[in-house]
Write an enzyme that holds these catalytic residues in place. Structure first.
Site, PDB file in Angstrom:
ATOM      1  N   ASN A   1      -5.472   2.731 -12.316  1.00 53.14           N
ATOM      2  CA  ASN A   1      -4.766   1.930 -12.001  1.00 53.14           C
ATOM      3  C   ASN A   1      -2.962   2.315 -12.452  1.00 53.14           C
ATOM      4  O   ASN A   1      -3.059   3.145 -13.472  1.00 53.14           O
ATOM      5  CB  ASN A   1      -5.092   0.577 -12.361  1.00 53.14           C
ATOM      6  CG  ASN A   1      -4.270  -1.108 -12.065  1.00 53.14           C
ATOM      7  OD1 ASN A   1      -3.673  -0.660 -11.005  1.00 53.14           O
ATOM      8  ND2 ASN A   1      -3.625  -1.819 -13.245  1.00 53.14           N
TER       9      ASN A   1
ATOM     10  N   GLU B   1       6.757   5.962  -9.623  1.00 54.88           N
ATOM     11  CA  GLU B   1       4.836   5.921  -8.654  1.00 54.88           C
ATOM     12  C   GLU B   1       4.775   6.871  -8.122  1.00 54.88           C
ATOM     13  O   GLU B   1       3.431   7.102  -8.408  1.00 54.88           O
ATOM     14  CB  GLU B   1       5.012   4.198  -8.658  1.00 54.88           C
ATOM     15  CG  GLU B   1       4.903   3.787  -9.766  1.00 54.88           C
ATOM     16  CD  GLU B   1       5.006   1.667  -8.917  1.00 54.88           C
ATOM     17  OE1 GLU B   1       4.082   1.554  -8.677  1.00 54.88           O
ATOM     18  OE2 GLU B   1       5.091   1.257  -9.634  1.00 54.88           O
TER      19      GLU B   1
ATOM     20  N   GLY C   1       1.055  -0.925  -0.073  1.00 51.54           N
ATOM     21  CA  GLY C   1      -0.058   0.102   0.382  1.00 51.54           C
ATOM     22  C   GLY C   1       0.912   1.355  -0.194  1.00 51.54           C
ATOM     23  O   GLY C   1       0.369   2.581   0.825  1.00 51.54           O
ATOM     24  N   SER C   2       1.894   1.415  -0.415  1.00 51.14           N
ATOM     25  CA  SER C   2       2.940   2.715  -0.197  1.00 51.14           C
ATOM     26  C   SER C   2       1.993   3.280  -1.238  1.00 51.14           C
ATOM     27  O   SER C   2       2.114   5.470  -1.462  1.00 51.14           O
ATOM     28  CB  SER C   2       4.179   2.150  -1.040  1.00 51.14           C
ATOM     29  OG  SER C   2       4.039   1.572  -2.292  1.00 51.14           O
ATOM     30  N   ASN C   3       1.506   3.371  -2.496  1.00 49.99           N
ATOM     31  CA  ASN C   3       1.237   4.228  -3.745  1.00 49.99           C
ATOM     32  C   ASN C   3       0.005   4.737  -3.077  1.00 49.99           C
ATOM     33  O   ASN C   3      -0.685   5.978  -2.940  1.00 49.99           O
ATOM     34  CB  ASN C   3       1.027   3.585  -5.195  1.00 49.99           C
ATOM     35  CG  ASN C   3       1.965   3.036  -6.050  1.00 49.99           C
ATOM     36  OD1 ASN C   3       1.879   4.244  -5.612  1.00 49.99           O
ATOM     37  ND2 ASN C   3       1.902   2.163  -5.345  1.00 49.99           N
TER      38      ASN C   3
ATOM     39  N   ARG D   1      -6.211  -8.232  -8.213  1.00 50.54           N
ATOM     40  CA  ARG D   1      -7.266  -9.319  -8.586  1.00 50.54           C
ATOM     41  C   ARG D   1      -7.741  -8.861 -10.208  1.00 50.54           C
ATOM     42  O   ARG D   1      -7.938  -7.402 -10.491  1.00 50.54           O
ATOM     43  CB  ARG D   1      -8.551  -8.989  -7.885  1.00 50.54           C
ATOM     44  CG  ARG D   1      -8.123  -9.050  -6.557  1.00 50.54           C
ATOM     45  CD  ARG D   1      -8.448 -10.407  -6.109  1.00 50.54           C
ATOM     46  NE  ARG D   1     -10.072 -11.189  -6.587  1.00 50.54           N
ATOM     47  CZ  ARG D   1     -10.557 -12.008  -7.360  1.00 50.54           C
ATOM     48  NH1 ARG D   1      -9.215 -13.380  -6.813  1.00 50.54           N
ATOM     49  NH2 ARG D   1     -12.021 -12.388  -7.892  1.00 50.54           N
ATOM     50  N   ILE D   2      -7.934  -9.347 -11.152  1.00 50.62           N
ATOM     51  CA  ILE D   2      -8.662  -9.718 -11.827  1.00 50.62           C
ATOM     52  C   ILE D   2     -10.209  -9.601 -12.571  1.00 50.62           C
ATOM     53  O   ILE D   2     -11.002  -9.357 -11.307  1.00 50.62           O
ATOM     54  CB  ILE D   2      -8.326 -10.588 -13.210  1.00 50.62           C
ATOM     55  CG1 ILE D   2      -7.250 -10.663 -13.860  1.00 50.62           C
ATOM     56  CG2 ILE D   2      -8.973 -10.058 -14.419  1.00 50.62           C
ATOM     57  CD1 ILE D   2      -6.070 -11.895 -14.293  1.00 50.62           C
ATOM     58  N   LEU D   3     -10.607  -8.138 -12.318  1.00 53.34           N
ATOM     59  CA  LEU D   3     -11.678  -7.948 -12.320  1.00 53.34           C
ATOM     60  C   LEU D   3     -13.174  -7.751 -13.796  1.00 53.34           C
ATOM     61  O   LEU D   3     -12.256  -8.139 -14.663  1.00 53.34           O
ATOM     62  CB  LEU D   3     -12.064  -5.975 -12.573  1.00 53.34           C
ATOM     63  CG  LEU D   3     -11.526  -5.667 -10.933  1.00 53.34           C
ATOM     64  CD1 LEU D   3     -10.988  -4.449 -10.809  1.00 53.34           C
ATOM     65  CD2 LEU D   3     -12.523  -6.282  -9.090  1.00 53.34           C
TER      66      LEU D   3
ATOM     67  N   HIS E   1       0.415   0.848 -13.065  1.00 50.10           N
ATOM     68  CA  HIS E   1       1.091  -0.503 -13.323  1.00 50.10           C
ATOM     69  C   HIS E   1       2.777   0.017 -13.668  1.00 50.10           C
ATOM     70  O   HIS E   1       3.438   1.165 -13.934  1.00 50.10           O
ATOM     71  CB  HIS E   1       0.898  -0.883 -14.808  1.00 50.10           C
ATOM     72  CG  HIS E   1       1.700  -1.848 -14.513  1.00 50.10           C
ATOM     73  ND1 HIS E   1       1.312  -3.107 -14.996  1.00 50.10           N
ATOM     74  CD2 HIS E   1       2.670  -2.475 -16.035  1.00 50.10           C
ATOM     75  CE1 HIS E   1       1.964  -3.994 -15.507  1.00 50.10           C
ATOM     76  NE2 HIS E   1       2.727  -3.645 -16.151  1.00 50.10           N
TER      77      HIS E   1
HETATM   78  C1  GRF Z   1       3.098  -1.356  -7.227  1.00 46.23           C
HETATM   79  O1  GRF Z   1       4.677  -1.404  -7.958  1.00 46.23           O
HETATM   80  C2  GRF Z   1       2.190  -1.162  -8.806  1.00 46.23           C
HETATM   81  O2  GRF Z   1       2.389  -0.631 -10.039  1.00 46.23           O
HETATM   82  C3  GRF Z   1       1.428  -2.551  -9.127  1.00 46.23           C
HETATM   83  O3  GRF Z   1       2.099  -2.761  -7.227  1.00 46.23           O
HETATM   84  C4  GRF Z   1       2.611  -2.449  -6.498  1.00 46.23           C
HETATM   85  C5  GRF Z   1       2.153  -2.310  -5.129  1.00 46.23           C
HETATM   86  O4  GRF Z   1       2.787  -1.303  -4.376  1.00 46.23           O
HETATM   87  N1  GRF Z   1       0.242  -2.807  -9.828  1.00 46.23           N
HETATM   88  P1  GRF Z   1       2.776  -0.797  -3.203  1.00 46.23           P
HETATM   89  O5  GRF Z   1       1.431  -1.759  -2.748  1.00 46.23           O
HETATM   90  O6  GRF Z   1       1.142   0.322  -3.625  1.00 46.23           O
HETATM   91  O7  GRF Z   1       3.281  -0.399  -2.592  1.00 46.23           O
END
Ligand code: GRF
Length: 215
Positions: free
Chosen positions: A106, A173, A11-13, A90-92, A108
């Protein structure tokens, strides 16, 4: 916008989106953090921030559609109008994606459409490409598909291994996701079907984070 963040792990993002909605994005609030796993580390941070959390274990459902329906109902209960996927593994289903058409984004860890799927950093190092980065995109039914909102890139030199690349991309990110959410939230970018229309201000913001990327 009343936003739900969907996570499955660290959950860092998510933390960056929460912080930016508190400090910078006046037009949005994070109303829910949802996870398909009670083990997701990000849930602790959300609780500390007094953001409601909900967990639904996907393993308890026979079909993808049943899980997605339950998730949809939960989002409606919290009157959510926009979803940010942040490491949601999860694929939605097509039905779910259509219900949230152009209301779900999302992040990526590659320059899409290159390197969709999993195990990205290893595949990138193994492929000897010289540039990689990250992408924020609208969610469509195909995995890691959908109109691209923003991308940030970096050069990969010979000092890079998988770990160094993963750290560098995560750093990117954390700049890109809050910026894209802000542009969306403040209507500096508009979506018409599959087309993204950028305002001049939006392009300046995206150029700014790309150019501040060297350290
Ligand atoms: C990130 O690299 C994101 O791009 C991918 O999964 C990772 C999630 O990292 N979809 P975090 O849980 O946000 O730290």
């Amino acid at each position: 916008m009343r936003i739900a963040i969907l996570i499955s792990g660290r959950g860092s993002n998510m933390t960056k989106l929460i912080d930016s909605c508190k400090e910078d994005i006046q037009s949005s609030t994070i109303e829910l953090v949802f996870s398909n796993s009670s083990e997701a580390k990000g849930l602790e941070f959300a609780k500390k921030e007094n953001i409601p959390t909900e967990i639904i274990d996907h393993k308890k459902f026979k079909t993808r559609e049943e899980f997605d329906n339950k998730l949809h109902r939960k989002l409606k209960k919290y009157e959510i109008d926009f979803i940010c996927n942040a490491g949601f593994m999860r694929i939605l289903s097509k039905e779910f994606v259509e219900k949230w058409f152009n209301k779900q984004i999302n992040i990526h860890p590659s320059i899409l459409p290159a390197f969709k799927g999993l195990d990205i950093h290893k595949r990138i190092i193994d492929s000897n490409v010289q540039v990689s980065g990250c992408t924020v995109h609208l969610v469509r039914a195909g995995v890691d598909e959908g109109p691209i909102i923003g991308q940030l890139s970096t050069y990969i030199d010979s000092t890079y291994d998988e770990k160094k690349l993963a750290n560098k991309i995560l750093e990117l990110e954390h700049k890109l996701y809050p910026t894209c959410l802000k542009l969306f939230s403040e209507e500096l970018i508009k979506v018409e079907g599959d087309n993204i229309k950028y305002s001049r201000e939006a392009l300046i913001e995206l150029e700014k984070i790309q150019n501040n990327n060297l350290n």
